[in-house]
Design a protein around this motif. Sequence first.
Motif, PDB file in Angstrom:
ATOM      1  N   MET A   1       0.846  -1.180   0.000  1.00 15.43           N
ATOM      2  CA  MET A   1       0.000   0.000   0.000  1.00 15.43           C
ATOM      3  C   MET A   1       0.892   1.245   0.000  1.00 15.43           C
ATOM      4  SD  MET A   1      -2.734   1.152   2.911  1.00 15.43           S
ATOM      5  CE  MET A   1      -4.183   1.928   2.281  1.00 15.43           C
ATOM      6  N   ALA A   2       0.680   2.097  -0.970  1.00  9.79           N
ATOM      7  CA  ALA A   2       1.434   3.344  -1.055  1.00  9.79           C
ATOM      8  C   ALA A   2       0.675   4.444  -0.307  1.00  9.79           C
ATOM      9  CB  ALA A   2       1.618   3.739  -2.515  1.00  9.79           C
ATOM     10  N   PHE A   3       1.442   5.315   0.323  1.00 10.24           N
ATOM     11  CA  PHE A   3       0.843   6.408   1.071  1.00 10.24           C
ATOM     12  C   PHE A   3       1.151   7.723   0.373  1.00 10.24           C
ATOM     13  CE2 PHE A   3       1.663   3.141   4.310  1.00 10.24           C
ATOM     14  CZ  PHE A   3       0.371   2.975   4.776  1.00 10.24           C
ATOM     15  N   ASP A   4       0.157   8.569   0.245  1.00  7.84           N
ATOM     16  CA  ASP A   4       0.323   9.889  -0.348  1.00  7.84           C
ATOM     17  C   ASP A   4       0.691  10.861   0.767  1.00  7.84           C
ATOM     18  OD1 ASP A   4      -0.384  12.607  -1.151  1.00  7.84           O
ATOM     19  OD2 ASP A   4      -1.226  11.664  -2.939  1.00  7.84           O
ATOM     20  N   LEU A   5       1.892  11.437   0.696  1.00  9.80           N
ATOM     21  CA  LEU A   5       2.366  12.316   1.763  1.00  9.80           C
ATOM     22  C   LEU A   5       1.494  13.549   1.929  1.00  9.80           C
ATOM     23  CD1 LEU A   5       6.229  12.107   1.271  1.00  9.80           C
ATOM     24  CD2 LEU A   5       4.757  10.742   2.748  1.00  9.80           C
ATOM     25  N   ALA A   6       0.966  14.079   0.827  1.00  7.96           N
ATOM     26  CA  ALA A   6       0.086  15.246   0.922  1.00  7.96           C
ATOM     27  C   ALA A   6      -1.196  14.889   1.670  1.00  7.96           C
ATOM     28  CB  ALA A   6      -0.235  15.797  -0.464  1.00  7.96           C
ATOM     29  N   ASP A   7      -1.711  13.693   1.436  1.00  6.92           N
ATOM     30  CA  ASP A   7      -2.916  13.255   2.152  1.00  6.92           C
ATOM     31  C   ASP A   7      -2.643  13.066   3.638  1.00  6.92           C
ATOM     32  OD1 ASP A   7      -4.394  13.291  -0.182  1.00  6.92           O
ATOM     33  OD2 ASP A   7      -4.365  11.113  -0.457  1.00  6.92           O
ATOM     34  N   ILE A   8      -1.480  12.503   3.960  1.00  7.15           N
ATOM     35  CA  ILE A   8      -1.108  12.341   5.369  1.00  7.15           C
ATOM     36  C   ILE A   8      -1.029  13.707   6.032  1.00  7.15           C
ATOM     37  CG2 ILE A   8       0.725  11.619   6.954  1.00  7.15           C
ATOM     38  CD1 ILE A   8       1.364   9.388   4.873  1.00  7.15           C
ATOM     39  N   GLY A   9      -0.383  14.657   5.370  1.00  5.10           N
ATOM     40  CA  GLY A   9      -0.273  16.011   5.901  1.00  5.10           C
ATOM     41  C   GLY A   9      -1.629  16.658   6.110  1.00  5.10           C
ATOM     42  N   ALA A  10      -2.535  16.457   5.162  1.00 10.59           N
ATOM     43  CA  ALA A  10      -3.880  17.025   5.287  1.00 10.59           C
ATOM     44  C   ALA A  10      -4.618  16.418   6.476  1.00 10.59           C
ATOM     45  CB  ALA A  10      -4.665  16.802   3.999  1.00 10.59           C
ATOM     46  N   ARG A  11      -4.434  15.109   6.684  1.00  9.80           N
ATOM     47  CA  ARG A  11      -5.077  14.467   7.837  1.00  9.80           C
ATOM     48  C   ARG A  11      -4.481  14.969   9.147  1.00  9.80           C
ATOM     49  NH1 ARG A  11      -5.633  10.393   4.043  1.00  9.80           N
ATOM     50  NH2 ARG A  11      -3.593   9.470   4.447  1.00  9.80           N
ATOM     51  N   VAL A  12      -3.157  15.140   9.190  1.00 13.38           N
ATOM     52  CA  VAL A  12      -2.520  15.682  10.392  1.00 13.38           C
ATOM     53  C   VAL A  12      -3.114  17.048  10.707  1.00 13.38           C
ATOM     54  CG1 VAL A  12      -0.360  16.616  11.331  1.00 13.38           C
ATOM     55  CG2 VAL A  12      -0.367  14.380  10.192  1.00 13.38           C
ATOM     56  N   ARG A  13      -3.211  17.899   9.706  1.00 14.37           N
ATOM     57  CA  ARG A  13      -3.749  19.246   9.910  1.00 14.37           C
ATOM     58  C   ARG A  13      -5.209  19.187  10.385  1.00 14.37           C
ATOM     59  NH1 ARG A  13      -6.368  23.586   7.364  1.00 14.37           N
ATOM     60  NH2 ARG A  13      -5.456  25.591   7.949  1.00 14.37           N
ATOM     61  N   ALA A  14      -6.006  18.338   9.739  1.00 12.85           N
ATOM     62  CA  ALA A  14      -7.414  18.226  10.108  1.00 12.85           C
ATOM     63  C   ALA A  14      -7.581  17.744  11.542  1.00 12.85           C
ATOM     64  CB  ALA A  14      -8.136  17.288   9.142  1.00 12.85           C
ATOM     65  N   TYR A  15      -6.822  16.730  11.925  1.00 11.11           N
ATOM     66  CA  TYR A  15      -6.904  16.245  13.305  1.00 11.11           C
ATOM     67  C   TYR A  15      -6.392  17.285  14.293  1.00 11.11           C
ATOM     68  CZ  TYR A  15      -8.476  11.484  12.376  1.00 11.11           C
ATOM     69  OH  TYR A  15      -9.222  10.388  12.038  1.00 11.11           O
ATOM     70  N   ARG A  16      -5.333  18.010  13.898  1.00 13.48           N
ATOM     71  CA  ARG A  16      -4.808  19.071  14.778  1.00 13.48           C
ATOM     72  C   ARG A  16      -5.876  20.126  15.026  1.00 13.48           C
ATOM     73  NH1 ARG A  16      -2.968  24.048  13.631  1.00 13.48           N
ATOM     74  NH2 ARG A  16      -2.461  23.680  11.447  1.00 13.48           N
ATOM     75  N   LEU A  17      -6.517  20.570  13.960  1.00  9.30           N
ATOM     76  CA  LEU A  17      -7.560  21.581  14.101  1.00  9.30           C
ATOM     77  C   LEU A  17      -8.751  21.038  14.893  1.00  9.30           C
ATOM     78  CD1 LEU A  17      -7.458  23.131  10.515  1.00  9.30           C
ATOM     79  CD2 LEU A  17      -6.584  24.139  12.648  1.00  9.30           C
ATOM     80  N   GLY A  18      -9.123  19.788  14.625  1.00 11.88           N
ATOM     81  CA  GLY A  18     -10.230  19.170  15.342  1.00 11.88           C
ATOM     82  C   GLY A  18      -9.963  19.042  16.831  1.00 11.88           C
ATOM     83  N   ALA A  19      -8.686  18.863  17.183  1.00 12.76           N
ATOM     84  CA  ALA A  19      -8.310  18.741  18.590  1.00 12.76           C
ATOM     85  C   ALA A  19      -8.117  20.104  19.249  1.00 12.76           C
ATOM     86  CB  ALA A  19      -7.025  17.917  18.716  1.00 12.76           C
ATOM     87  N   GLY A  20      -8.184  21.175  18.462  1.00 10.64           N
ATOM     88  CA  GLY A  20      -8.077  22.523  19.025  1.00 10.64           C
ATOM     89  C   GLY A  20      -6.656  23.011  19.240  1.00 10.64           C
ATOM     90  N   TYR A  21      -5.688  22.391  18.579  1.00  9.00           N
ATOM     91  CA  TYR A  21      -4.299  22.829  18.697  1.00  9.00           C
ATOM     92  C   TYR A  21      -3.960  23.804  17.577  1.00  9.00           C
ATOM     93  CZ  TYR A  21      -2.965  19.099  21.960  1.00  9.00           C
ATOM     94  OH  TYR A  21      -2.846  18.273  23.044  1.00  9.00           O
ATOM     95  N   ASN A  22      -3.214  24.860  17.914  1.00  8.08           N
ATOM     96  CA  ASN A  22      -2.623  25.637  16.830  1.00  8.08           C
ATOM     97  C   ASN A  22      -1.259  25.013  16.536  1.00  8.08           C
ATOM     98  OD1 ASN A  22      -0.529  26.902  18.403  1.00  8.08           O
ATOM     99  ND2 ASN A  22      -1.981  28.434  19.111  1.00  8.08           N
ATOM    100  N   ALA A  23      -0.633  25.454  15.464  1.00 10.75           N
ATOM    101  CA  ALA A  23       0.624  24.839  15.030  1.00 10.75           C
ATOM    102  C   ALA A  23       1.719  24.972  16.084  1.00 10.75           C
ATOM    103  CB  ALA A  23       1.073  25.447  13.709  1.00 10.75           C
ATOM    104  N   ASP A  24       1.789  26.128  16.734  1.00 10.71           N
ATOM    105  CA  ASP A  24       2.811  26.331  17.760  1.00 10.71           C
ATOM    106  C   ASP A  24       2.649  25.345  18.917  1.00 10.71           C
ATOM    107  OD1 ASP A  24       4.252  28.495  16.593  1.00 10.71           O
ATOM    108  OD2 ASP A  24       2.675  29.871  17.234  1.00 10.71           O
ATOM    109  N   GLU A  25       1.413  25.125  19.348  1.00 10.62           N
ATOM    110  CA  GLU A  25       1.154  24.233  20.479  1.00 10.62           C
ATOM    111  C   GLU A  25       1.543  22.791  20.152  1.00 10.62           C
ATOM    112  OE1 GLU A  25      -2.695  26.507  22.431  1.00 10.62           O
ATOM    113  OE2 GLU A  25      -3.007  25.118  20.766  1.00 10.62           O
ATOM    114  N   LEU A  26       1.115  22.313  18.989  1.00  8.32           N
ATOM    115  CA  LEU A  26       1.426  20.937  18.633  1.00  8.32           C
ATOM    116  C   LEU A  26       2.923  20.770  18.399  1.00  8.32           C
ATOM    117  CD1 LEU A  26       0.569  18.067  18.154  1.00  8.32           C
ATOM    118  CD2 LEU A  26       0.025  18.690  15.781  1.00  8.32           C
ATOM    119  N   ALA A  27       3.548  21.719  17.732  1.00  5.85           N
ATOM    120  CA  ALA A  27       4.991  21.637  17.504  1.00  5.85           C
ATOM    121  C   ALA A  27       5.738  21.564  18.834  1.00  5.85           C
ATOM    122  CB  ALA A  27       5.465  22.832  16.680  1.00  5.85           C
TER     123      ALA A  27
END
Length: 82
Positions: A1-27
Motif C-alpha cells: 500500500m502506497a501512502f500519499d504524503l500530501a494526504d497524510i499532511g492534510a489528515r494531520v492538519r485536520a486532526y490538529r484543528l479538530g483537537a483545538g491545537y494551533n501549530a505552535d502548540e502541537l509543535a
Amino acid sequence: MAFDLADIGARVRAYRLGAGYNADELAARLGVSRAALYRIEQGEIVKIDVIQNIASILGTSLASLLGACLLYTSDAADEGLG
C-alpha cells in the motif's frame, strides 16, 4: 500500500484543528519547530516516529493518519480529509 504524503499532511492538519491545537502548540508538544510541523502538513516530510507521536497527542491512531483506516470522532475537523 502506497501512502500519499500530501494526504497524510492534510489528515494531520485536520486532526490538529479538530483537537483545538494551533501549530505552535502541537509543535511544542512534539519537540519540533513550527516550520517542521508545517512541512509535515504540506506533505514534504514524514517521519514515522513523529507521525506516531502526533497520533498519540491528538488521540487517534497511526493507521488513521496514514489513511489505512479512518476513525470518526465527533470533534474531528472535516478540512482536508476528502
